[in-house]
Enzyme design. Structure first.
Site, PDB file in Angstrom:
ATOM      1  N   HIS A  28      -6.112 -18.665   8.125  1.00 23.51           N
ATOM      2  CA  HIS A  28      -7.248 -19.314   8.783  1.00 23.51           C
ATOM      3  C   HIS A  28      -8.230 -19.873   7.757  1.00 23.51           C
ATOM      4  O   HIS A  28      -8.690 -21.000   7.884  1.00 23.51           O
ATOM      5  CB  HIS A  28      -7.981 -18.300   9.685  1.00 23.51           C
ATOM      6  CG  HIS A  28      -7.184 -17.939  10.903  1.00 23.51           C
ATOM      7  ND1 HIS A  28      -7.633 -18.167  12.184  1.00 23.51           N
ATOM      8  CD2 HIS A  28      -5.960 -17.377  11.049  1.00 23.51           C
ATOM      9  CE1 HIS A  28      -6.726 -17.754  13.063  1.00 23.51           C
ATOM     10  NE2 HIS A  28      -5.699 -17.260  12.385  1.00 23.51           N
ATOM     11  N   ASP A 133     -14.164 -20.941  13.091  1.00 26.09           N
ATOM     12  CA  ASP A 133     -12.807 -20.598  13.498  1.00 26.09           C
ATOM     13  C   ASP A 133     -12.792 -20.255  14.993  1.00 26.09           C
ATOM     14  O   ASP A 133     -13.750 -19.691  15.531  1.00 26.09           O
ATOM     15  CB  ASP A 133     -12.346 -19.385  12.680  1.00 26.09           C
ATOM     16  CG  ASP A 133     -10.875 -19.087  12.869  1.00 26.09           C
ATOM     17  OD1 ASP A 133     -10.108 -19.408  11.945  1.00 26.09           O
ATOM     18  OD2 ASP A 133     -10.493 -18.540  13.922  1.00 26.09           O
TER      19      ASP A 133
HETATM   20  O1  LIG Z   1       4.180 -17.171  -0.664  1.00 25.40           O
HETATM   21  C1  LIG Z   1       3.433 -17.838   0.046  1.00 25.40           C
HETATM   22  C2  LIG Z   1       3.197 -17.524   1.414  1.00 25.40           C
HETATM   23  C3  LIG Z   1       2.350 -18.330   2.139  1.00 25.40           C
HETATM   24  N1  LIG Z   1       1.736 -19.407   1.565  1.00 25.40           N
HETATM   25  C4  LIG Z   1       0.783 -20.241   2.334  1.00 25.40           C
HETATM   26  O2  LIG Z   1       0.086 -19.400   3.235  1.00 25.40           O
HETATM   27  C5  LIG Z   1      -0.096 -20.047   4.473  1.00 25.40           C
HETATM   28  C6  LIG Z   1       0.520 -19.199   5.568  1.00 25.40           C
HETATM   29  O3  LIG Z   1       0.084 -19.645   6.788  1.00 25.40           O
HETATM   30  P1  LIG Z   1       0.979 -19.644   8.122  1.00 25.40           P
HETATM   31  O4  LIG Z   1       2.254 -20.306   7.871  1.00 25.40           O
HETATM   32  O5  LIG Z   1       0.146 -20.235   9.209  1.00 25.40           O
HETATM   33  O6  LIG Z   1       1.293 -18.148   8.365  1.00 25.40           O
HETATM   34  P2  LIG Z   1       0.338 -16.851   8.579  1.00 25.40           P
HETATM   35  O7  LIG Z   1      -0.292 -16.500   7.328  1.00 25.40           O
HETATM   36  O8  LIG Z   1       1.196 -15.857   9.245  1.00 25.40           O
HETATM   37  O9  LIG Z   1      -0.770 -17.416   9.611  1.00 25.40           O
HETATM   38  C7  LIG Z   1      -1.580 -16.792  10.588  1.00 25.40           C
HETATM   39  O10 LIG Z   1      -2.508 -17.815  10.938  1.00 25.40           O
HETATM   40  C8  LIG Z   1      -1.925 -19.019  11.451  1.00 25.40           C
HETATM   41  C9  LIG Z   1      -3.046 -20.007  11.707  1.00 25.40           C
HETATM   42  O11 LIG Z   1      -3.851 -19.585  12.771  1.00 25.40           O
HETATM   43  C10 LIG Z   1      -1.129 -18.725  12.712  1.00 25.40           C
HETATM   44  O12 LIG Z   1      -0.494 -19.914  13.151  1.00 25.40           O
HETATM   45  C11 LIG Z   1      -0.109 -17.637  12.446  1.00 25.40           C
HETATM   46  O13 LIG Z   1       0.563 -17.309  13.638  1.00 25.40           O
HETATM   47  C12 LIG Z   1      -0.801 -16.408  11.860  1.00 25.40           C
HETATM   48  O14 LIG Z   1       0.150 -15.411  11.555  1.00 25.40           O
HETATM   49  C13 LIG Z   1       0.546 -21.413   4.351  1.00 25.40           C
HETATM   50  O15 LIG Z   1      -0.459 -22.352   4.063  1.00 25.40           O
HETATM   51  C14 LIG Z   1       1.492 -21.279   3.175  1.00 25.40           C
HETATM   52  O16 LIG Z   1       1.659 -22.482   2.468  1.00 25.40           O
HETATM   53  C15 LIG Z   1       1.972 -19.726   0.243  1.00 25.40           C
HETATM   54  O17 LIG Z   1       1.439 -20.712  -0.273  1.00 25.40           O
HETATM   55  N2  LIG Z   1       2.813 -18.928  -0.466  1.00 25.40           N
END
Ligand SMILES: O=c1ccn([C@@H]2O[C@H](COP(=O)(O)OP(=O)(O)O[C@H]3O[C@H](CO)[C@@H](O)[C@H](O)[C@H]3O)[C@@H](O)[C@H]2O)c(=O)[nH]1
Length: 472
Positions: A28, A133
């Site tokens: 977020h 948010d």
């Molecule tokens: O090794 C890693 C792992 C993740 N990321 C970044 O981290 C973010 C991950 O975000 P997302 O793919 O949305 O997953 P979550 O962290 O699980 O996100 C939470 O938040 C999101 C936005 O509300 C929701 O859609 C999801 O369901 C919720 O789990 C992305 O930008 C990725 O590029 C990295 O750069 N490197």
């Protein structure tokens, strides 16, 4: 994104202060940070709220994107009570990581400090615009009584998924939906949330209604129909809707802060479109049994891959801490696949990986960041939703946009996905005529989405009209 000419009405940009209130959780925070980064080019000062540690990391990341913007963003280190960064529980029968609860609890403590900051700014600026948010409605409640302040809700997921939630709560239905609509395929919330998180979300929903508009990290190119439906639903509320995304920086050259990750060097040596990237965001983890099946599935598919194997998100870019437990891979696995596969155990440079020409597919849990990043890079998705709104995002990817294949049906969420299923989906996606067709469509969608944030594109125009509106 630079500002285009637009008609300034009554207020000058410097007379309006923008306050950003993110939920202190990786998936977020980063979206509001990306949004914050765009505002200074329009001349408006930005006040970004976070804990000291989040803000320190945010400054570093901004510095990598555009130093001019970072100088114009004022970071406010608010006293967020310390909480244990969420560790997903792989054995939890509910697929939502229960340990996210402390983040929600901690965020509630921001209400008073946020109010004080907005109050203070409201004496210096003619208007204060609070962008928060969608899970922080309770934190900005006091702003509604301030005469020269207004709030905007920032939706951290697609308009498709946002509409699906809002529509569920509307009775009687004000208009019919198309029978063939992908929305009809959305699964129920069973297993998506713990009861506490569901309650937290529902309470936030009840506190909506005084905001002036909703902002989305999506583009009308992919979500236009659902933005229209949301507008239709809120026609009497004078709520404005702006699809200003994707907000992820498309130019990612500087994001890995100085050095290039070894997996990018490895990608340089692979053939175009030949590698599938396997990663499940920042809040999920898998049982050891599932990790074994995934390893076997990848091995049997004979496709090239990069697999990010982390137990949990405490090794993220914001906290900088290391992880607790390293999952076990099957014996000899890494040795057997060393010529065509790479295992990454730390935080991976996802955007740069997805942008690399050697990457042809993405196995993802369908967190919205991952979806929109993959969509903008034209990369097809093997959709494996795990919790929250991810099953809905997966429907959007596979049935609405048709740029992916569903790997795990939500109905079977309690079953371990077999190596055979994984092998089958990876092969279909990466090495079949079916996959080729999906890839062609994804490339077209990616081109259109990237064009939407370029000069004259629809998202850029939405951004301009948002700025024009808040400086009216
Ligand atoms: O090794 C890693 C792992 C993740 N990321 C970044 O981290 C973010 C991950 O975000 P997302 O793919 O949305 O997953 P979550 O962290 O699980 O996100 C939470 O938040 C999101 C936005 O509300 C929701 O859609 C999801 O369901 C919720 O789990 C992305 O930008 C990725 O590029 C990295 O750069 N490197």
């Amino acid at each position: 994104m630079e500002s285009q000419n637009f008609n300034l009405k009554k207020l000058l940009p410097e007379e309006v202060a923008v306050v950003m209130v993110p939920l202190p959780l990786q998936g977020h925070l980063n979206q509001l940070l990306h949004f914050a980064h765009l505002i200074p080019s329009y001349g408006l000062p930005v006040h970004y709220i976070g804990s000291a540690i989040h803000n320190r990391q945010a400054k570093l990341r901004l510095h990598g994107w555009n130093s001019q913007s970072s100088a114009k963003i004022h970071f406010h280190d608010l006293p967020l009570p310390s909480y244990i960064y969420p560790l997903p529980n792989p054995d939890n029968s509910v697929h939502f990581p229960a340990q996210l609860q402390p983040v929600f609890n901690a965020s509630v403590h921001l209400r008073q400090p946020v109010f004080q900051l907005v109050q203070q700014l409201s004496t210096k600026f003619r208007r204060v615009v609070v962008i928060h948010d969608c899970l922080m409605n309770s934190v900005v409640q006091d702003v509604k009584d301030m005469p020269n302040a207004e709030t905007y809700i920032f939706m951290t997921t697609s308009a498709f998924t946002t509409f699906s939630y809002i529509w569920e709560g509307v009775e009687p239905k004000p208009f019919p939906l198309d029978d063939s609509d992908a929305l009809n395929l959305i699964p129920t919330n069973d297993g998506c949330y713990t009861p506490e998180v569901l309650e937290f979300g529902n309470n936030q929903k009840k506190l909506m209604g005084f905001e002036s508009g909703w902002l989305y990290n999506t583009s009308k190119v992919i979500d236009g129909k659902y933005i229209q439906l949301l507008e239709k639903l809120s026609a009497n509320d004078k709520i404005k809707h702006y699809a200003v995304g994707p907000l992820n920086p498309v130019e990612t050259k500087n994001t890995s802060e100085g050095h290039r990750h070894k997996c990018l060097e490895w990608l340089d040596k692979q053939e175009k479109g030949s590698v599938i990237f396997v990663s499940f965001g920042s809040t999920t983890s898998m049982k050891d049994e599932q990790i074994t099946e995934l390893a076997m599935g990848l091995e049997r598919s004979a496709q090239k891959f990069i697999w990010v194997v982390r137990r949990a998100d405490i090794g993220d870019v914001f906290t900088g801490s290391s992880e607790v437990k390293t999952p076990e891979l099957p014996e000899g696995f890494e040795e057997r696949v060393k010529n065509r596969g790479m295992v990454v155990r730390e935080w991976a440079p996802q955007l740069e990986i997805l942008q690399h020409s050697s990457v042809g597919g993405f196995m993802s849990h369908c967190g919205w960041n991952s979806c929109i990043e993959s969509i903008s890079m034209g990369v097809v998705i093997a959709a494996w939703p795990m919790h929250s709104e991810q099953p809905r995002n997966a429907v959007m990817i596979t049935d609405e946009l048709r740029i992916g294949i569903l790997l795990r049906d939500w109905v079977h969420r309690d079953e371990v996905v077999s190596s055979g299923t994984i092998e089958n989906v990876v092969t279909r996606l990466m090495a079949s005529d079916e996959g080729e067709g999906i890839r062609k469509r994804a490339a077209e969608v990616g081109d259109a989405v990237r064009a939407s944030v370029a000069k004259g594109g629809v998202s850029r125009l939405e951004m301009n009209s948002f700025i024009s509106h808040i400086t009216r």
